[in-house]
Design a protein around this motif. Structure first.
Motif, PDB file in Angstrom:
ATOM      1  N   VAL A  54      22.481  36.571  48.899  1.00  7.91           N
ATOM      2  CA  VAL A  54      23.769  37.130  48.497  1.00  7.91           C
ATOM      3  C   VAL A  54      23.912  36.996  46.998  1.00  7.91           C
ATOM      4  N   GLN A  55      24.417  38.017  46.371  1.00  5.41           N
ATOM      5  CA  GLN A  55      24.701  37.970  44.942  1.00  5.41           C
ATOM      6  C   GLN A  55      26.161  38.316  44.706  1.00  5.41           C
ATOM      7  N   LEU A  56      26.721  37.641  43.717  1.00  7.56           N
ATOM      8  CA  LEU A  56      28.070  37.948  43.258  1.00  7.56           C
ATOM      9  C   LEU A  56      27.967  38.429  41.827  1.00  7.56           C
ATOM     10  N   ALA A  57      28.591  39.544  41.541  1.00  9.13           N
ATOM     11  CA  ALA A  57      28.519  40.104  40.192  1.00  9.13           C
ATOM     12  C   ALA A  57      29.918  40.348  39.666  1.00  9.13           C
ATOM     13  N   GLU A  58      30.263  39.588  38.613  1.00  6.38           N
ATOM     14  CA  GLU A  58      31.551  39.774  37.957  1.00  6.38           C
ATOM     15  C   GLU A  58      31.422  40.806  36.841  1.00  6.38           C
ATOM     16  N   PRO A  73      46.400  38.456  22.313  1.00  6.31           N
ATOM     17  CA  PRO A  73      47.450  37.805  23.106  1.00  6.31           C
ATOM     18  C   PRO A  73      48.491  38.823  23.563  1.00  6.31           C
ATOM     19  N   GLY A  74      48.899  38.679  24.812  1.00  5.57           N
ATOM     20  CA  GLY A  74      49.834  39.621  25.399  1.00  5.57           C
ATOM     21  C   GLY A  74      49.180  40.796  26.082  1.00  5.57           C
ATOM     22  N   GLY A  75      47.890  40.933  25.911  1.00  2.00           N
ATOM     23  CA  GLY A  75      47.168  42.054  26.500  1.00  2.00           C
ATOM     24  C   GLY A  75      46.796  41.820  27.952  1.00  2.00           C
ATOM     25  N   SER A  76      46.034  42.755  28.478  1.00  2.00           N
ATOM     26  CA  SER A  76      45.657  42.722  29.892  1.00  2.00           C
ATOM     27  C   SER A  76      44.169  42.988  30.060  1.00  2.00           C
ATOM     28  N   LEU A  77      43.626  42.457  31.134  1.00  2.00           N
ATOM     29  CA  LEU A  77      42.259  42.731  31.551  1.00  2.00           C
ATOM     30  C   LEU A  77      42.227  42.740  33.065  1.00  2.00           C
ATOM     31  N   ARG A  78      41.257  43.463  33.600  1.00  2.00           N
ATOM     32  CA  ARG A  78      41.049  43.459  35.045  1.00  2.00           C
ATOM     33  C   ARG A  78      39.603  43.087  35.332  1.00  2.00           C
ATOM     34  N   LEU A  79      39.431  41.990  36.045  1.00  2.00           N
ATOM     35  CA  LEU A  79      38.106  41.529  36.433  1.00  2.00           C
ATOM     36  C   LEU A  79      37.780  42.006  37.848  1.00  2.00           C
ATOM     37  N   SER A  80      36.496  42.231  38.066  1.00  2.00           N
ATOM     38  CA  SER A  80      36.009  42.594  39.396  1.00  2.00           C
ATOM     39  C   SER A  80      34.874  41.666  39.787  1.00  2.00           C
ATOM     40  N   CYS A  81      34.747  41.456  41.077  1.00  2.00           N
ATOM     41  CA  CYS A  81      33.625  40.682  41.605  1.00  2.00           C
ATOM     42  C   CYS A  81      33.168  41.346  42.888  1.00  2.00           C
ATOM     43  N   ALA A  82      31.921  41.779  42.892  1.00  2.00           N
ATOM     44  CA  ALA A  82      31.370  42.441  44.067  1.00  2.00           C
ATOM     45  C   ALA A  82      30.284  41.578  44.694  1.00  2.00           C
ATOM     46  N   ALA A  83      30.376  41.408  45.982  1.00  2.00           N
ATOM     47  CA  ALA A  83      29.348  40.680  46.723  1.00  2.00           C
ATOM     48  C   ALA A  83      28.374  41.684  47.321  1.00  2.00           C
ATOM     49  N   SER A  84      27.092  41.359  47.203  1.00  2.00           N
ATOM     50  CA  SER A  84      26.068  42.247  47.749  1.00  2.00           C
ATOM     51  C   SER A  84      24.968  41.425  48.399  1.00  2.00           C
ATOM     52  N   ASN A 122      28.246  28.513  50.134  1.00  2.00           N
ATOM     53  CA  ASN A 122      28.949  28.759  48.876  1.00  2.00           C
ATOM     54  C   ASN A 122      28.062  29.530  47.910  1.00  2.00           C
ATOM     55  N   TYR A 123      28.664  30.519  47.274  1.00  2.00           N
ATOM     56  CA  TYR A 123      27.964  31.310  46.267  1.00  2.00           C
ATOM     57  C   TYR A 123      28.851  31.425  45.029  1.00  2.00           C
ATOM     58  N   TRP A 124      28.189  31.455  43.866  1.00  2.00           N
ATOM     59  CA  TRP A 124      28.888  31.617  42.589  1.00  2.00           C
ATOM     60  C   TRP A 124      28.256  32.763  41.823  1.00  2.00           C
ATOM     61  N   GLY A 125      29.100  33.504  41.123  1.00  2.00           N
ATOM     62  CA  GLY A 125      28.595  34.480  40.196  1.00  2.00           C
ATOM     63  C   GLY A 125      28.209  33.817  38.890  1.00  2.00           C
ATOM     64  N   LYS A 126      27.644  34.611  37.977  1.00  2.00           N
ATOM     65  CA  LYS A 126      27.215  34.071  36.685  1.00  2.00           C
ATOM     66  C   LYS A 126      28.357  33.976  35.705  1.00  2.00           C
ATOM     67  N   GLY A 127      29.484  34.595  36.000  1.00  2.00           N
ATOM     68  CA  GLY A 127      30.649  34.510  35.150  1.00  2.00           C
ATOM     69  C   GLY A 127      30.779  35.656  34.171  1.00  2.00           C
ATOM     70  N   THR A 128      32.006  35.887  33.762  1.00  2.00           N
ATOM     71  CA  THR A 128      32.290  36.889  32.734  1.00  2.00           C
ATOM     72  C   THR A 128      33.246  36.268  31.731  1.00  2.00           C
ATOM     73  N   LEU A 129      32.939  36.438  30.457  1.00  2.00           N
ATOM     74  CA  LEU A 129      33.692  35.781  29.391  1.00  2.00           C
ATOM     75  C   LEU A 129      34.942  36.579  29.047  1.00  2.00           C
ATOM     76  N   VAL A 130      36.048  35.870  29.034  1.00  2.00           N
ATOM     77  CA  VAL A 130      37.332  36.433  28.604  1.00  2.00           C
ATOM     78  C   VAL A 130      37.777  35.673  27.371  1.00  2.00           C
ATOM     79  N   THR A 131      37.993  36.386  26.287  1.00  2.00           N
ATOM     80  CA  THR A 131      38.412  35.773  25.034  1.00  2.00           C
ATOM     81  C   THR A 131      39.730  36.388  24.597  1.00  2.00           C
ATOM     82  N   ILE A 132      40.712  35.532  24.407  1.00  2.00           N
ATOM     83  CA  ILE A 132      42.029  35.979  23.951  1.00  2.00           C
ATOM     84  C   ILE A 132      42.183  35.531  22.499  1.00  2.00           C
ATOM     85  N   SER A 133      42.257  36.498  21.620  1.00  2.00           N
ATOM     86  CA  SER A 133      42.328  36.159  20.204  1.00  2.00           C
ATOM     87  C   SER A 133      42.887  37.337  19.424  1.00  2.00           C
ATOM     88  N   SER A 134      43.647  37.004  18.387  1.00  2.00           N
ATOM     89  CA  SER A 134      44.169  38.048  17.512  1.00  2.00           C
ATOM     90  C   SER A 134      43.233  38.270  16.331  1.00  2.00           C
TER      91      SER A 134
END
Length: 115
Positions: free
Chosen positions: A2-6, A14-25, A103-115
């Motif tokens: 099983v793989q998880l991909a974020e 700051p104040g902005g938005s993001l949408r993360l996805s994670c798909a299991a395959s 239990n499975y973990w994805g490799k992660g995706t970096l979210v950086t909040i900065s002006s």
């Protein structure tokens, strides 16, 4: 296997938005749960959001009212809509899944909040 991909991470002000996805395959017999965690620089990995039994979403106090977890069962995918982002939300966001008791973990995706 099983793989998880974020996906969906990035740099946002700051104040902005993001949408993360994670798909299991892979070979998936039954998904018991799928969740979001995050790990900020120098900190331990912490829980962000999940679904309780019955489908009710559960959030860490730090993200309540700003983040929304959702899922598409047909696609074995969960999402994390993140609004009103703050600098303290900067972290690597990980997808976790309990699939057929493992239990499975994805490799992660970096979210950086900065002006």
């Amino acid at each position: 296997q099983v793989q998880l991909a974020e996906s969906g991470g990035g740099l946002v002000q700051p104040g902005g938005s993001l949408r993360l996805s994670c798909a299991a395959s892979g070979t998936i017999l039954m998904i018991n749960s799928m969740d979001w965690y995050r790990q900020a620089p120098g900190a331990s990995r912490e829980f962000v959001a999940t679904f309780a039994n019955g489908g009710r979403p559960i959030y860490a106090d730090s993200v309540k009212g700003r983040f929304t977890i959702s899922r598409d069962n047909a696609k074995n995918t969960i999402y994390l809509q993140m609004n009103s982002l703050k600098s303290e939300d900067t972290a690597v966001y990980y997808c976790h899944a309990l699939i057929t008791g493992k239990n499975y973990w994805g490799k992660g995706t970096l979210v950086t909040i900065s002006s």
